[in-house]
Design an enzyme around this catalytic site. Structure first.
Site, short mmCIF file in Angstrom:
data_model
loop_
_atom_site.label_atom_id
_atom_site.label_comp_id
_atom_site.label_asym_id
_atom_site.label_seq_id
_atom_site.Cartn_x
_atom_site.Cartn_y
_atom_site.Cartn_z
CD GLU A 134 -2.96 -0.05 1.82
OE1 GLU A 134 -4.42 -0.32 1.88
OE2 GLU A 134 -2.64 0.97 3.24
CG HIS B 13 8.63 -28.38 4.11
ND1 HIS B 13 9.66 -29.51 3.02
CD2 HIS B 13 9.06 -28.07 5.10
CE1 HIS B 13 10.28 -29.54 4.54
NE2 HIS B 13 10.05 -29.03 5.09
CE LYS C 110 -10.94 2.20 1.03
NZ LYS C 110 -10.61 2.63 2.44
#
Ligand SMILES: O=P(O)(O)OC[C@H]1O[C@](O)(CO)[C@@H](O)[C@@H]1O
Length: 428
Positions: free
Chosen positions: A269, A290, A401
């Protein structure tokens, strides 16, 4: 925190940074440090974050949460309003700090069904006080407490800005309210009430967290030769300029897994701007050796690995076993095995000519996590200065938004219209 950058130099990795380039970088870091130091002393927006170890009052926070008697905390917040608090309590081994930082109804139902409301405090955090997910979750939680006949007003503390729906609600219900400090973006606010209310309610020594932060802040000098935080930021930028577009952040401690999530928000951000920015990839040592290591060793030369390693920890014996091929384990502890895995993974990356940076801290405790948080905030601010980006805002998140608000029947938005007119190419 200490740093070892040996495996990020061009003598050890491709791409790597030459010592000549390091010298040139050091000049740029010295200039940038002056900007940062001036920003701190003038409490300029963003830079003021590095003053929090000084400006945050631990006693003020403890006094505000003192009336709340709880042995679990439900934090209702998202992004910087949740990840800092989670990072601190997880680092201290706390199991009773729950997050409501998404709006998945099934997960929310499961969590609320499992919580004991009587002994669970509600920690509502939103800098803007307008974030849809946080407000929706708070209304749901409040309703659930009321339905269970539990007085939520006695168990709730609010941290938000001076004004906004959340501030109004706190005033209306006379809830304890703490301020998100001015000049501090959410993702840089862990060492304020935003990150410290939850550990304070749970009885941790938040002053010690601030002490660790002070140590990191006092370590900020104008040279990468004696400032690990700035060296990390500068090296990451230098590697990105050489094509290293992914930063796999791999702590070797389960307690630091939320810290990798916090770092991902900070790095993405803050630095994801103007077509630049490294993609943070969250990993955990030894587990992701792994799952992801194959790629980091044998994939494209576009990834650096940040290995975070506490040098001291509680330990546990591996029981001796008289089975051929296993005896070597019986003479060790789990900590020995984890350290061997860490050393081996770092060396395996170097053997594959891949850059990595080793970050070491003594112990994952209050001071240690305070130091890590402020050190990486300073590293990020330095990286932003060197990249020439606006580190402290996040304008690109607003489109989504606006679209969501429009789709949900809030004011009609161009973004919502764009969503409705999206191109379909279904394959079923
Ligand atoms: O604290 P607030 O205002 O609720 O915002 C939560 C998060 O949402 C963002 O604004 C991104 O949408 C982050 O920067 C911030 O940490």
């Amino acid at each position: 925190m200490q740093l070892d950058i040996g495996n990020a130099l061009d003598s050890a990795a491709t791409p790597g940074v030459s010592t000549d380039a390091l010298d040139r970088l050091d000049d740029a870091v010295a200039d940038a440090h002056e900007t940062i130091a001036a920003g701190m002393s003038n409490a300029r927006f963003g830079y003021a974050s590095l003053n929090l170890p000084e400006t945050t009052s631990a006693t003020g926070i403890e006094r505000a949460v003192d009336p709340i008697d709880a042995d679990a905390v439900l934090t209702v917040g998202i992004g910087g309003s949740a990840l800092g608090a989670k990072t601190i309590t997880a680092a201290l081994g706390e199991a009773n700090h729950y997050l409501l930082d998404n709006v998945d109804p099934e997960a929310t139902n499961r969590l609320l069904d499992a919580l004991d409301f009587d002994s669970t405090a509600i920690n509502v955090v939103s800098k803007s006080g307008t974030t849809a997910e946080t407000l929706a979750n708070f209304l749901v939680v409040r309703d659930a407490y009321e339905a269970a006949g539990v007085d939520w007003t006695e168990r709730t503390v609010v941290t938000t800005g001076e004004s906004g729906p959340l501030a109004d609600l706190a005033a209306e219900e006379e809830l304890p309210k703490l301020a998100v400090p001015d000049g501090v973006p959410g993702r840089f606010s862990a060492l304020s009430a935003v990150g410290l209310v939850a550990p304070a309610i749970l009885g941790y020594d938040i002053e010690a967290v601030l002490d660790g932060g002070r140590e990191a802040r006092d370590s900020l000098t104008g040279s990468i030769d004696d400032c690990p935080a700035y060296a990390y930021g500068a090296l990451a930028v230098a590697l990105e300029r050489r094509g290293v577009h992914t930063n796999a952040f791999m702590p070797y401690a389960e307690a630091l897994e939320p810290f990798a999530e916090w770092f991902a928000q900070l790095w993405a951000e803050s630095l994801g701007k103007d077509g630049q920015g490294q993609t943070p990839a969250r990993a955990l040592g030894a587990t992701d050796q792994h799952s992801q290591l194959q790629l980091y060793r044998a994939g494209r030369h576009d990834t650096m690995v940040t290995l975070v390693h506490p040098t001291a920890r509680d330990d546990r014996e591996i029981p001796a076993v008289d089975v051929e091929g296993l005896a070597y384990l019986g003479d060790a502890t789990l900590g020995d095995l984890l350290d061997a895995e860490f050393e081996a993974t770092e060396a395996s990356l170097a053997a594959a000519d891949k850059p990595s940076i080793r970050v070491e801290l003594d112990r994952v405790d209050e001071r240690g996590i305070g130091d890590l948080l402020v050190s990486f905030e300073a590293a990020c601010i330095m990286a932003g200065e060197l990249m020439g980006v606006e580190t402290f805002t996040q304008p690109a998140v607003e489109w989504g938004k606006n679209a969501a608000r429009g789709l949900l029947g809030g004011e009609e938005t161009a973004e919502a219209a764009a969503v409705r007119n999206k191109h379909n190419y279904l394959i079923e």
